[in-house]
Every structure is written in structure tokens, then in C-alpha cells.
Design an enzyme around this catalytic site. Structure first.
Site, short mmCIF file in Angstrom:
data_model
loop_
_atom_site.label_atom_id
_atom_site.label_comp_id
_atom_site.label_asym_id
_atom_site.label_seq_id
_atom_site.Cartn_x
_atom_site.Cartn_y
_atom_site.Cartn_z
CG ASP A 87 0.89 2.35 4.84
OD1 ASP A 87 0.22 2.14 5.88
OD2 ASP A 87 2.09 2.06 4.73
CD GLN A 91 8.85 -0.71 0.99
OE1 GLN A 91 8.56 -1.27 2.05
NE2 GLN A 91 8.76 0.60 0.86
N PRO A 99 0.81 -1.22 0.00
CG PRO A 99 0.11 -0.92 2.20
CD PRO A 99 0.86 -1.88 1.30
CE LYS A 152 17.52 8.59 -1.58
NZ LYS A 152 17.77 8.48 -0.15
CE LYS A 191 8.68 18.32 -3.66
NZ LYS A 191 7.90 18.18 -2.45
CD1 TRP A 226 4.33 -4.22 3.53
CD2 TRP A 226 4.76 -4.86 1.42
NE1 TRP A 226 3.20 -4.82 3.02
CE2 TRP A 226 3.44 -5.22 1.73
CE3 TRP A 226 5.26 -5.15 0.14
CZ2 TRP A 226 2.60 -5.86 0.82
CZ3 TRP A 226 4.42 -5.79 -0.77
CH2 TRP A 226 3.11 -6.14 -0.44
CD1 TRP A 275 7.39 1.27 9.32
CD2 TRP A 275 7.46 0.15 7.39
NE1 TRP A 275 8.04 2.05 8.40
CE2 TRP A 275 8.10 1.39 7.21
CE3 TRP A 275 7.38 -0.73 6.31
CZ2 TRP A 275 8.66 1.78 6.00
CZ3 TRP A 275 7.94 -0.35 5.10
CH2 TRP A 275 8.57 0.89 4.95
#
Ligand SMILES: [Zn+2]
Ligand SMILES: [Zn+2]
Length: 943
Positions: free
Chosen positions: A78, A540, A39, A577, A580, A544, A502
Site C-alpha cells: 500500500d 479491517q 497490502p 493497547k 509508543k 479492507w 482504501w
């Protein structure tokens, strides 16, 4: 080719005809292929990395659907935890936990709840646009009461197994968020930082000018120091440097930056219980300020003597408990010094480091300073440097199920496979107890009630057990539920904590179905558990992927998933990476609007291995658009141009021509290869196999078959080639449909006949027809093309254009020479008059490069034909237009040559003798030059 426009058209088609719904409906009673959707948070916009993950999820789900499985795709959201809380703080213009308590929890969580779905619509639109088929109507939402009830049930199971416990431990703690974090959360946010470290002089008690030399990177923890630790079996020395004497590990003498003399050497064990004067004198409730032994002390760095502040280090706390040391909580929950540290009271600890160092320097207790670079954890949500801080927290005893975690991991197929025993396996071997509780507001309430009088604990595992109906299970409403203590006459109050979000997402296999209160059979009968397939980005692995396994393991349900694809991150083209602050974010819309979703998907499927980081460069996307998509689309356009009209596909068509037999063989080999790869979740190899095939189809099959389409000797000859191209293209559309759902749909709809499925996504995946595979044909074709490549290379090296016919090519390969159809192909391709078998050759081939007179003439004539064709194109003529052709030249010899070749030229260019009196002047005139020949060509459309 305008793929974005084609995609818009296809999107409307899918939506109008409800193709996704139909694709599920037609598999209603089929065996299931179980997919879990990780999610996302809908309070941020989807980015390029979401496109990556969703492309990989979608291809497998579509493939398995076409293979005949029912692939339910429940969306999920989520919703709990810091992201919505931070958003709410922003909207309410508040900053601290005190502010939140001032405005009231009820109001705060209402704003959180509303912020959860700020961008829900954008996510749905994005998913639809990128053809990520997902069931949003039945999405699971982690803040729904039913979802929370399932989580409570799981927590009660864990409690009943004796795996849920409270402890006073040092935990990673975010002073901004005012909450502790779990080890998997901490793993999300390590960064390399440059910091000042200090070497300190702890005065040995009653020995003037003697010091224990100690090193630390966190000066703010010094007021909480209550002991120093040494290694019992490490060698220490006492050295004299000028007027001062220092004690440190012998192996760390290099930290001294002045001349010294060693006065004595001894084992750490002999130092135990020696006392020292603290750097900051504090009131202690039991004996401290002494040397203790600790196993973790090493001589890797520092001085071999470790400063112990039990409240602020995990190992410090262990040492503190083992030696019954005083614990000094010198810092409050906002990370500021308490009144015990009067000098810096109210100051944020990290900001006080410099002043503390200056103070020690002034008091001559600082030996030296040193800049170091090390990995330091930051809050994964708000970016604040984490502190290690002693707290009462609730834990899940993951260390008790380490062996089961490892055993379950053995039954998981990891892509890439090195993660299984690498990044993930290491994590499991080092597994820590799960710090579950958060001192926050918007989250699943920890269903633990505690008796204020006797400490009795009650864990609630269902809504029914609350004994009261609650409209909303969140704080603050849940905090108003009290129980009478069954042990004494005390009152039981809820522990005012929420849980790690989590835990919410890791419980989704069960909670998405409101298990076990509803849909019990889905889990217990294996209809929706475990997942056959999950896929997310590599971050993840310890997120997750771990929490899914952790929860299914503590519930004794085995691994939660059988296959997992862990994707590399999307970086900018320099490998940085995207962020912004760096301004290097590539928006997925830039790719989708200019090149189309299929191109973006294909980029991710082919650019490198799934698990590798992707250095995203628009140049690569452009290249894929032109190269692969250009080739595929042009092949389809070729079919449309030369075949589609009045064409009827034959059901039992059997290819006879060598090129037809070859492309059918290759198609089925490729079909087998792609199927095998996809069964093993190797999307990249499957996609590349398909891409190669399209190259073969276009650059060899279509090119070598061109004459059969454009100037066939008979209708039957053309029909054979047309049947082949039709069936191959239809198979290609189906084979590639899971990868590039739009263009394949466009091609399929262009090939569709009555009584065929209305969409390629409702078709079955092509079955391999092994009878059509001939490895001999494929191998011989490879050999033929090797010969072609050699001959063409010789031509190029000698500067002879392919249009110039040559007399002969000798080859050594007898078997190939016996394959007459292939020999004809080679002759045609490299433009030689004859191919001769010659076993005496040293090389594979020998090309006679001499340009004989007759061949030279023919070369000029072919060049002439080429130019006339080019002029026809320039004049905007179509294939059927006939022209009058005028050729003027003073070259007597060329006049003769032309007369000889006239019929050939007229036939090739659909022309006849020019008659100016009848038709008037030419439409177009051009000079012609080839070798020494010069002429003027004029053409005129005559009908
Ligand atoms: Zn934070
Ligand atoms: Zn009690």
C-alpha cells in the site's frame, strides 16, 4: 533445545534449496487455492500484530499447498495516501498544504514516492524470518501506473453505472490534513473524550426574558447557527424560574437546576416558524433564525431543542436543504474562523470553544456548563479531532447496492462467525455512500474532467483515453491534460482530487493483475478471483474487508472472498493497547530471538480463539516453549537416542502391540480431526488437537513403551516399537508442518530416508488411514487411564510412593479386565502384583493399600535400584558401562534381603560384585536410607 539456533539452520536450508519456489513449482498445474495479501504500508516497521496475522495466513497457505493446491502468494504494498505524505512533510520540514504548494507538487510527490519503501527491506527480512512465504518478486504496488490504470477502469465502470456522483455534503474532515474522510476511515479512529457541553439561552423574539433552552457540545458551531429544530410530536413546556422563562421538552425538565413552575404545555408543532434572536448576529442571504421541525430530534439528551448549523453537521445540512436555510461557512479549510467571525478570526475552532463559552456567559446567554464523556472521531492517520464540514465531494453510491452487499455477505464464511451479521452485517445495513475524493496530492488521481463552461463531465477509464503518453500518472503531471468539451467549446480540466487509498487496496483483486488490460482470464475464468481465503486483524472489518466487498459488489462480481479470518488485537498483559506513548510495546524480536518463531506462531494458534483479543504475556510464551515444544522435542531426542542408528523403516508395518495399535489409531483420529478443522479455518482447535496428541504420545505412549526401547526382550520387540515411533513422528512432522515450519523441518530431516521429499514442506499432507482407527481401542485406553488415575490418587492420598509395590487392585469393569494387554499396562503403571475382577464393588476400583512384608522388601530394593541409577548418572556413565557395586550395612535383616534380590539388582543396574583388590576404591559413594534401612553404596566403573 535451542530453537532459535535450529531455525537459523533451517532458514539457510530453505534458502539454499529454494524450497518455497519448489513448493509452488511442483503444484504448477494443480487446481488453485486463491489467497489475497492485504497490502501493508512499508513506511512503518512490522510489529507483533503483523506476526499474528502473518502466522494465520501462512498456516492456511502451507496447509492448502500440502493438500495439493497451487497457492500463489503475491505480495502487495500500500503506497498512497497520508502515511507517505506525512513522512514527506517530516522530511521536508513542512506542515501545511500551502507549504506543499509553495515547494511544488512535483518535488513533494517525489519525496512521497521515495518514502514509500523506507522499510521494504525490513518487511522482507521479517517475513522470511517468521517463515511467512510470500512472493515478493512479483509484488503489486498501488502507486504503479498499471495499478492506477486498473483503478481508473473500475471507476469508469462505476460512473457508467451511475454510481459515481458529486455533491455538496457535510463530511468528516481533518483540518490538519485538509481533506475529508470516508465513513470507514472515520470508523478507524473513535475515542472516548471528556468535553465541556453548554446549555444556551436563545432569546424568543419580542418576548423579553423568554428563552429557547438549547444544548450543544460544539460551541464553535454557534456563529454558523441559522435555525433551531424541534420534534413536531414531542411535548414541550414553558416554565418560569425566577425572573426568566424557558421553553424545553417536558421530558427534559431534569436539566433545570433551580425551582420552576410550569406555565404551559404544547406540542412542538405549535412552535414552528417562531423566531429568535441569534447568539451571534450574522448576515443571512435568506430567512433564518427560526424554529423548524426535524425527525431526528429526540428527548434522549439535551433539551429537545437542537441548534442547527447546516455547514457543520450531516443532519443539520439535511434540515438546511429541506427548509431552504442559509448556510454559513464560518470556518476555513484549516479549521480556523474566517473574517465573518471577527472576534476569533484565525483561531482554530476547537481552541475557541472556551472563549466562546466565556463570551456567552458574560452576555448572560449561558444557562449552565456540564462535562460529558462521549465518543468522538479522530483522524486515523494524524490523530487530529475531525470536524464535520460542508464540502463538494465525489461519492460512490453504496446505498444503491445495499441489498447486493448484504446478499454477497451471505456467501462469505466468517471466522469468528458472529462478525458476519454483527460488526460487519450492521455496517452493511447502515451503509453510507463512499466519500471517495481527497483534497491531497500523493494518491490515485480521480480520473474526472469537468468543463469549466457547461459542467459536462468526462471520466477516463484507461491510459489510452488520455490521448497522450505520461511517464507518471500522478499529480501534477495528470493535471496538465486537458480535453475539449464535446458539448460546448469550453475546456475540460481535471478535478484536482485524488482518491481514498482504501479504494486502492480494496481494488487489489483486479488491479494486482492489471485487469482487464492484462490477465483477463485470471478474473473472468475464476483462476485468481474470488479469494478462497483472506485474513487480517479485526480493525479491517470496516476497512479492507469492507472495501474489497464494496468494489467487487459495485462491479457485479459477487463477493471478493469466500472465507475470512478476522483476528483479535494484540494487547499488553493488562489488556491495554500497545503504544509508543505508553511504552508497553513488545517487539516481536524479543520472542523470536529468545524462543523462536515457531513458539510465537504456536502462541497465537493456541492462546485463545482467533477472534479474541490477545493479552500478550511473555510468561505464556515461555510456558509454551517449555511445555509443548519441550515435550515434542524430547520425544524426537528419545527417538534419536534409542532408535535412529541402524534402523530401517518397514513399508508395510502393521502394529500388533496394544500401545502401538492405540497410538496409530489416535494418530489417524487426530489427523482426521485436524484436517476437518483446518478445512473450516479453525486453526485454534486444530492446533490444540495436535498439542493434546503430543501429550499422549510422550506421557503415555513413550513412557509406557520405554522398556521396549531400553531393555527389550528381543530385537523384534524393540523393532516393533521403533517402527511405530518412527512413523508416528514422521506423521507428526507433516501434520504440524504448516503450523511450526521450523521444528517440523528439523524433525523431518532427522527422519528422512533416501527417495523421500527433500523438505517436509514439499510433502503431501498425511491422508487418514481409517483402517487403523479403532474407537474401541481408544475408548478402552481411556478407561484404563481412568483406572490408573484413580489408583494413583489413592496411593498419593495414603502417602505411598509408586515405587512401593502393592498386592492387588480390584476393578469392576469386566470388559476392561478381559483386555489382558491393558490389564498388564495398568499393573505396571500403578505397580500392583495382581488385578482382580470384582462385580460386587460399589466403586470403580478398590486398592489394597496394606504393605505386606515381602512387598516392603521389594519397595526398598526398588528404591535402592533407583539410587544406584542416579549415582551412575552422577558419575557420568553411559548405558553400556558396567559397574562394580559395593553395599555395606550393619542391618542383618537387610543383608539377607539384599542377598535374595542381588541378581535382580545387578541386572537392573548393569553391575556385579565389587572386588576392591582387583579394581581399587569406588568412584562414588553415597549413604542410602529407606524406611528403617540404612546402608552405604559404592560404585566403580569396571568396563
Ligand atoms: Zn489528519
Ligand atoms: Zn462544455
Amino acid at each position: 533445545m535451542d530453537l532459535p539456533q535450529i531455525e537459523q539452520k533451517i532458514l539457510k536450508f530453505w534458502s539454499k534449496k529454494r524450497i518455497f519456489e519448489k513448493s509452488l513449482k511442483q503444484r504448477k498445474s494443480a487446481e488453485r487455492f486463491v489467497f489475497f495479501e492485504g497490502p501493508p504500508f512499508a513506511n512503518g516497521l512490522p510489529g507483533l500484530h503483523h506476526l499474528e496475522a502473518r502466522a494465520f495466513k501462512d498456516i492456511i497457505n502451507r496447509y492448502q499447498t500440502m493438500r495439493g493446491f497451487l497457492v500463489e502468494r503475491k505480495a502487495g504494498w500500500d503506497t498512497h495516501g497520508l502515511p507517505p505524505e506525512l513522512e514527506a512533510e517530516k522530511q521536508l520540514k513542512i506542515k501545511t498544504k500551502k507549504d506543499i504548494e509553495k515547494i511544488g507538487l512535483a518535488k513533494f510527490i517525489e519525496v512521497c514516492r521515495k518514502s514509500v519503501f523506507i522499510y521494504k527491506k525490513e518487511w522482507e527480512v521479517f517475513s522470511e524470518r517468521i517463515a511467512f512465504w510470500l512472493d515478493y518478486k512479483n509484488a503489486y504496488i498501488t502507486c504503479a501506473n498499471d495499478y492506477i490504470e486498473s483503478l481508473w477502469w473500475i471507476l469508469k465502470q462505476i460512473w457508467q453505472k451511475g454510481l459515481l456522483y458529486k455533491d455538496f455534503k457535510v463530511v468528516p474532515y481533518c483540518p490538519r490534513c485538509g481533506t475529508s474522510l470516508s465513513s470507514h476511515e472515520v470508523a478507524q479512529g473513535y475515542e472516548t473524550v471528556k468535553e465541556n457541553s453548554v446549555y444556551l439561552k436563545f432569546p424568543v423574539k419580542a418576548e423579553p426574558n423568554s428563552y429557547f433552552l438549547v444544548w450543544t457540545t460544539t460551541p464553535w458551531t454557534l456563529p454558523a447557527n441559522t435555525a433551531l429544530a424541534v420534534g413536531e410530536n414531542i411535548n414541550y413546556v414553558k416554565v418560569k424560574a425566577g425572573e426568566q422563562k424557558y421553553i424545553l421538552a417536558k421530558e427534559r425538565l431534569s436539566v433545570l437546576d433551580e425551582p420552576y413552575e410550569i406555565e404551559g404545555e404544547f406540542l412542538g408543532g405549535t412552535l414552528i416558524s417562531r423566531e429568535y434572536d441569534p447568539l451571534f448576529e450574522m448576515k443571512l442571504d435568506k430567512p433564518g433564525y427560526k424554529i423548524v421541525a426535524a425527525e431526528f430530534v429526540s428527548v434522549q439528551d439535551g433539551t429537545g431543542i437542537v441548534h442547527i448549523a447546516p455547514a457543520f453537521g450531516i443532519e443539520d445540512m439535511e434540515v438546511g436543504k429541506a427548509h431552504d436555510l442559509p448556510i454559513l461557512m464560518t470556518v476555513d479549510e484549516e479549521g480556523k474562523f474566517k473574517e465573518e467571525v471577527a472576534q476569533w478570526q484565525g483561531k482554530y475552532v476547537k481552541d475557541a470553544d472556551v472563549e466562546i463559552t466565556a463570551d456567552l456567559k458574560k452576555r448572560k446567554l449561558l444557562y449552565k456548563e456540564e462535562m460529558i464523556e462521549h465518543e468522538y472521531p479522530f483522524c486515523w492517520r494524524c490523530g487530529t479531532a475531525l470536524l464535520y464540514y460542508a464540502k463538494n465531494s465525489w461519492f460512490i453510491k453504496m446505498t444503491a447496492v445495499r441489498e447486493q452487499l448484504l446478499a454477497n455477505n451471505e456467501n462469505i464464511n466468517w471466522v469468528p462467525d458472529y462478525i458476519k451479521h454483527g460488526r460487519f452485517g450492521e455496517w452493511l445495513r447502515e451503509v453510507k455512500d463512499w466519500n471517495l475524493s481527497r483534497e491531497r496530492y500523493w494518491g490515485t488521481p480521480l480520473p474526472v474532467w469537468e468543463c469549466a463552461k457547461c459542467g459536462e463531465i468526462k471520466v477516463v477509464g484507461s491510459v489510452k483515453e488520455l490521448g497522450k503518453k505520461l511517464k507518471d500518472l500522478h499529480r501534477p503531471y495528470i493535471d496538465k491534460i486537458f480535453f475539449d468539451c464535446p458539448k460546448c467549446n469550453g475546456k475540460m480540466m481535471r478535478t484536482p482530487l485524488v482518491i481514498d487509498c482504501w479504494f486502492d487496496s480494496g481494488s487489489m483483486p483486479f488491479a494486482q493483475w492489471h485487469y482487464p488490460f492484462e490477465n483477463k482470464e485470471r478474473i473472468d475464468e475464476g483462476l485468481a478471483f474470488p479469494a478462497d481465503f483472506i485474513c487480517e486483524a479485526i480493525d479491517q472489518t470496516r476497512g479492507w474487508f469492507y472495501t474489497l466487498l464494496a468494489i467487487s459488489t459495485v462491479l457485479d462480481k459477487g463477493p471478493a472472498f469466500k472465507n475470512v479470518v478476522s483476528l483479535g488485537h494484540v494487547l499488553d498483559n493488562k489488556g491495554q493497547k500497545m503504544s509508543k506513548s505508553k511504552g508497553n510495546i513488545v517487539q516481536s524480536s524479543e520472542i523470536i530471538d529468545n524462543f523462536g518463531v515457531d513458539v510465537a506462531r504456536w502462541y497465537f494458534y493456541t492462546i485463545n480463539q482467533a477472534g479474541d483479543p490477545k493479552r500478550f504475556d511473555l510468561k505464556d510464551v515461555k510456558d509454551i516453549y517449555n511445555r509443548f515444544f519441550g515435550t515434542l522435542y524430547n520425544t524426537f531426542v528419545f527417538y534419536k537416542t534409542y532408535v535412529e542408528k541402524n534402523f530401517k523403516p518397514r513399508k508395510n508395518f502393521k502394529p500388533k502391540n496394544i500401545l502401538d495399535r492405540w497410538i496409530f489409531s489416535l494418530l489417524n483420529s487426530v489427523n482426521l480431526e485436524i484436517t476437518n478443522r483446518l478445512e473450516n479455518y479453525d486453526v485454534v482447535s486444530a492446533a490444540r488437537t495436535f498439542e493434546n496428541f503430543i501429550g499422549e504420545l510422550s506421557n503415555w505412549y513413550v513412557r509406557r513403551s520405554r522398556r521396549r526401547f531400553q531393555k527389550p526382550e528381543s530385537a523384534a520387540e524393540k523393532n516393533e516399537a521403533a517402527q511405530t515411533l518412527y512413523f508416528v513422528l514422521l506423521s507428526c512432522a507433516k501434520l504440524a508442518a504448516p503450523f511450526i515450519p521450523f521444528l517440523t523441518e528439523e524433525i523431518y530431516l532427522g527422519l528422512k530416508r533416501v527417495r523421500m521429499s527433500e523438505s517436509v514442506h514439499l510433502c503431501d499432507y498425511p491422508e487418514v488411514d481409517k483402517k487403523l482407527i479403532s474407537k474401541t481401542v481408544e475408548e478402552k485406553m481411556v478407561q484404563a487411564r481412568e483406572i490408573v488415575a484413580l489408583a494413583l490418587a489413592e496411593r498419593a492420598a495414603a502417602g505411598i510412593k509408586v515405587r512401593q509395590p502393592l498386592r492387588e487392585l480390584r476393578i469392576k469393569n469386566k470388559e476392561l479386565w478381559d483386555a489382558k494387554e491393558l490389564i498388564e499396562l495398568i499393573k505396571d503403571e500403578i505397580n500392583v502384583k495382581e488385578i482382580i475382577f470384582d462385580e460386587t464393588l460399589k466403586e470403580a476400583i478398590k486398592l489394597d493399600k496394606k504393605i505386606y512384608k515381602d512387598l516392603k522388601e521389594e519397595g526398598v530394593i526398588r528404591e535402592l535400584v533407583r539410587q544406584i541409577q542416579e549415582m551412575r548418572r552422577q558419575a557420568g556413565l553411559i548405558r553400556k558401562d558396567r559397574i562394580g557395586l559395593r553395599l555395606e550395612t550393619k542391618d542383618k535383616n537387610f543383608q539377607k534381603v539384599f542377598a535374595k534380590w542381588e541378581a535382580f539388582v545387578f541386572k537392573e543396574t548393569l553391575s556385579e560384585k565389587f572386588n576392591e583388590q582387583k579394581t581399587g576404591k569406588p568412584d562414588l559413594e553415597k549413604d542410602f536410607a529407606a524406611d528403617e534401612v540404612k546402608a552405604k553404596i559404592g560404585i566403580k566403573k569396571i568396563r
